[in-house]
Motif scaffolding. Structure first.
Motif, PDB file in Angstrom:
ATOM      1  N   ALA A 269     -62.847  52.021  60.315  1.00 17.39           N
ATOM      2  CA  ALA A 269     -63.471  50.967  59.871  1.00 17.39           C
ATOM      3  C   ALA A 269     -63.863  49.698  60.749  1.00 17.39           C
ATOM      4  N   ILE A 270     -62.645  49.199  61.299  1.00 18.36           N
ATOM      5  CA  ILE A 270     -63.043  48.237  62.297  1.00 18.36           C
ATOM      6  C   ILE A 270     -63.842  48.554  63.526  1.00 18.36           C
ATOM      7  N   LEU A 271     -63.680  49.897  63.952  1.00 10.21           N
ATOM      8  CA  LEU A 271     -64.589  50.055  65.176  1.00 10.21           C
ATOM      9  C   LEU A 271     -65.861  50.643  64.365  1.00 10.21           C
ATOM     10  N   MET A 272     -66.019  50.652  63.242  1.00  9.76           N
ATOM     11  CA  MET A 272     -67.377  51.209  62.809  1.00  9.76           C
ATOM     12  C   MET A 272     -67.773  52.599  62.825  1.00  9.76           C
ATOM     13  N   LYS A 273     -66.557  53.340  62.786  1.00 10.62           N
ATOM     14  CA  LYS A 273     -66.801  54.814  63.077  1.00 10.62           C
ATOM     15  C   LYS A 273     -66.570  55.690  61.671  1.00 10.62           C
ATOM     16  N   ASN A 274     -67.246  56.771  61.670  1.00 11.43           N
ATOM     17  CA  ASN A 274     -67.319  57.698  60.389  1.00 11.43           C
ATOM     18  C   ASN A 274     -65.680  58.309  59.888  1.00 11.43           C
ATOM     19  N   ASP A 275     -65.659  58.290  58.450  1.00 12.86           N
ATOM     20  CA  ASP A 275     -64.274  58.670  58.145  1.00 12.86           C
ATOM     21  C   ASP A 275     -63.603  59.633  58.867  1.00 12.86           C
ATOM     22  N   ASP A 276     -64.387  60.809  59.266  1.00  7.41           N
ATOM     23  CA  ASP A 276     -63.939  61.817  59.864  1.00  7.41           C
ATOM     24  C   ASP A 276     -63.946  61.680  61.372  1.00  7.41           C
ATOM     25  N   ALA A 277     -64.313  60.620  62.066  1.00  8.92           N
ATOM     26  CA  ALA A 277     -64.454  60.658  63.564  1.00  8.92           C
ATOM     27  C   ALA A 277     -63.169  60.723  64.097  1.00  8.92           C
ATOM     28  N   PRO A 278     -62.872  61.337  65.006  1.00  3.79           N
ATOM     29  CA  PRO A 278     -61.923  61.942  65.616  1.00  3.79           C
ATOM     30  C   PRO A 278     -61.107  60.614  66.474  1.00  3.79           C
ATOM     31  N   MET A 279     -59.876  60.325  66.382  1.00  4.91           N
ATOM     32  CA  MET A 279     -59.029  59.162  66.891  1.00  4.91           C
ATOM     33  C   MET A 279     -57.881  59.741  67.111  1.00  4.91           C
ATOM     34  N   THR A 280     -57.320  59.211  68.269  1.00  6.20           N
ATOM     35  CA  THR A 280     -55.704  59.553  68.436  1.00  6.20           C
ATOM     36  C   THR A 280     -54.941  58.336  68.008  1.00  6.20           C
ATOM     37  N   SER A 281     -53.735  58.674  67.766  1.00  6.88           N
ATOM     38  CA  SER A 281     -52.800  57.835  66.984  1.00  6.88           C
ATOM     39  C   SER A 281     -52.601  56.618  67.849  1.00  6.88           C
ATOM     40  N   GLU A 282     -52.782  56.724  69.348  1.00 13.64           N
ATOM     41  CA  GLU A 282     -52.936  55.693  70.147  1.00 13.64           C
ATOM     42  C   GLU A 282     -53.893  54.431  70.045  1.00 13.64           C
ATOM     43  N   GLU A 283     -54.945  55.239  69.677  1.00 14.93           N
ATOM     44  CA  GLU A 283     -56.406  54.308  69.619  1.00 14.93           C
ATOM     45  C   GLU A 283     -56.096  53.711  68.194  1.00 14.93           C
ATOM     46  N   ALA A 284     -55.807  54.248  67.341  1.00 14.02           N
ATOM     47  CA  ALA A 284     -55.520  53.816  66.089  1.00 14.02           C
ATOM     48  C   ALA A 284     -54.509  52.584  66.026  1.00 14.02           C
TER      49      ALA A 284
END
Lengths: 153, 287
Positions: free
Chosen positions: B201-216
């Motif tokens: 949400a902070i990066l304004m990405k979709n709920d299913d957008a891929p994201m690594t745990s490091e990025e998050a």
């Protein structure tokens, strides 16, 4: 970060630990890392600000932690890392960091330190810097305490 | 509860009424109002209030001169300056005459009560009531920050911690040291699902957008840094102290227990649509 900034932390260990009945700690390893630091089981983090901003993590295995706590409590056997032992370790990290702060002041960096946060767990990682940070292994009479020191520039 | 007498010095009747209205529901009691400096000095002498709210613009002399005159009669007079402009020069001049608290118009009821409460406490460090107030400010900052970061409304609950530790089954904890006065530390933590939800949400990405745990983790770390930084600023504004924050230390893992000893800590829980965001704030005891 500047490697000379580890000296105040090493000197603190060398000065403080013998006062609590330990042999004089010896530096066995020093390296530069830029990855997340993996906890050895018990990690105590203390932050500092003002003239320098950063964090120091005192990282050790559960066995090393018990050894240190026992020594601090006048040789009382420590079978498990209960609240009293954890409290002793927190106190130690507070003393060490306060002493390091005094050493830093002598180098011209005035720092204020935060209260220590002690973290225990089987499997966790700590990130204290997105840049390089310094890792020093100190031998406390057979048990290793790893210092992770990150300073923002 | 003991009523605490406050003298309002302001030449605007509207401002006086607003300030009085804010205090009406608290244990502060307006004992008098003065519309100019001469009247203020006179009323201070006769009413002996515990605190004074001082407007900068008065018809005879300015609020700083008026404060100086009041502190001539009572060197311990506690004065909160309320002005439309709040710049470094004004604060500097105010401090020279002994004003420690500065607010800018429009003043929210919250800021006013916080500032007055902080002032009438003789020793901020030893007074747990004041720490409760800090926590209320932190709760407000947490709510506002979550709203500005991710656009979610949240309800924040606060309670004093009964134990010296907090447990995290699986998730992230960002530890930020608080130095200066009071000294302590803040921990912002949440479970893994909440971490991903909030980071997207902070990066304004979709709920299913891929994201690594490091990025998050990096996103949550920065969010925590912003939240705790704002909290420290509020404390510095309320009381003339110098609270600073250390860089974050971020812990990610399973079955983690974080313990702090010799501190008094508080739990804050913000319920959001992603899950609960927790904050534990602790201040060193016996400082």
């Amino acid at each position: 970060m500047d490697a000379k900034l580890v000296n105040p932390f090493i000197d603190a260990l060398v000065a403080v630990m013998p006062q609590m009945g330990f042999d004089v700690p010896k530096r066995t390893k020093m390296s530069v890392k830029n990855q997340t630091c993996k906890s050895l089981g018990v990690s105590i983090i203390v932050g500092f600000t003002k003239g320098l901003r950063g964090n120091v993590v005192y990282n050790m295995s559960a066995d090393a932690a018990k050894f240190v706590a026992s020594k601090m409590m006048m040789g009382m056997p420590v079978a498990e890392l209960d609240e009293m032992a954890q409290s002793a370790l927190s106190e130690m990290s507070n003393m060490l960091t306060a002493n390091a702060a005094t050493n830093l002041a002598a180098m011209g960096y005035t720092v204020d330190i935060s209260t220590p946060s002690l973290t225990v767990g089987q499997d966790f990682q700590i990130k204290i810097s997105s840049e390089n940070y310094l890792v020093v292994d100190m031998d406390l009479g057979g048990q290793i305490m790893e210092l992770n020191i990150a300073v923002q520039v | 509860m003991e009523r605490i007498k406050v003298l309002i010095v302001d030449d605007s009747r509207v401002s006086c009424a607003m300030l009085a209205g804010m205090m009406a529901k608290t244990n502060f009691e307006v004992c008098g109002m003065a519309s100019n400096a001469a009247d203020a000095v006179l009323k201070y002498q006769t009413l002996r209030p515990m605190a004074v709210t001082m407007d900068m613009n008065l018809p005879d002399v300015d609020g700083i001169e008026c404060s100086r005159r009041i502190r001539e009669i009572d060197p311990d007079a506690r004065i909160v300056m309320i002005s439309a402009m709040k710049d470094a020069g004004l604060i500097q001049r105010g401090r020279e005459v002994g004003i420690t608290s500065f607010l800018q118009k429009p003043v929210s009821p919250y800021e006013l009560i916080d500032a007055l409460s902080c002032m009438v406490s003789d020793d901020v460090k030893k007074n747990s009531g004041i720490r409760d107030l800090y926590i209320q400010s932190f709760a407000k900052v947490l709510r506002q920050s979550l709203f500005s970061l991710v656009g979610v409304h949240s309800e924040v609950e606060t309670k004093r911690a009964e134990t010296s530790f907090l447990d995290i089954a699986s998730g992230i904890a960002v530890i930020i040291g608080l130095t200066g006065s009071p000294m302590g530390r803040a921990i912002v933590y949440m479970d893994q699902d909440t971490m991903y939800g909030m980071a997207r949400a902070i990066l304004m990405k979709n709920d299913d957008a891929p994201m690594t745990s490091e990025e998050a983790g990096d996103v949550i770390e920065e969010a925590a840094n912003i939240i705790v930084g704002r909290c420290a600023s509020v404390v510095n504004d309320l009381k003339d102290v110098d609270m600073r924050i250390s860089p974050p230390g971020t812990i990610v893992g399973k079955n983690i227990r974080i313990a702090n000893f010799k501190i008094t800590s508080y739990f804050l829980e913000a319920q959001t649509r992603f899950g609960s965001v927790y904050m534990n704030v602790g201040f060193a005891e016996g400082e």
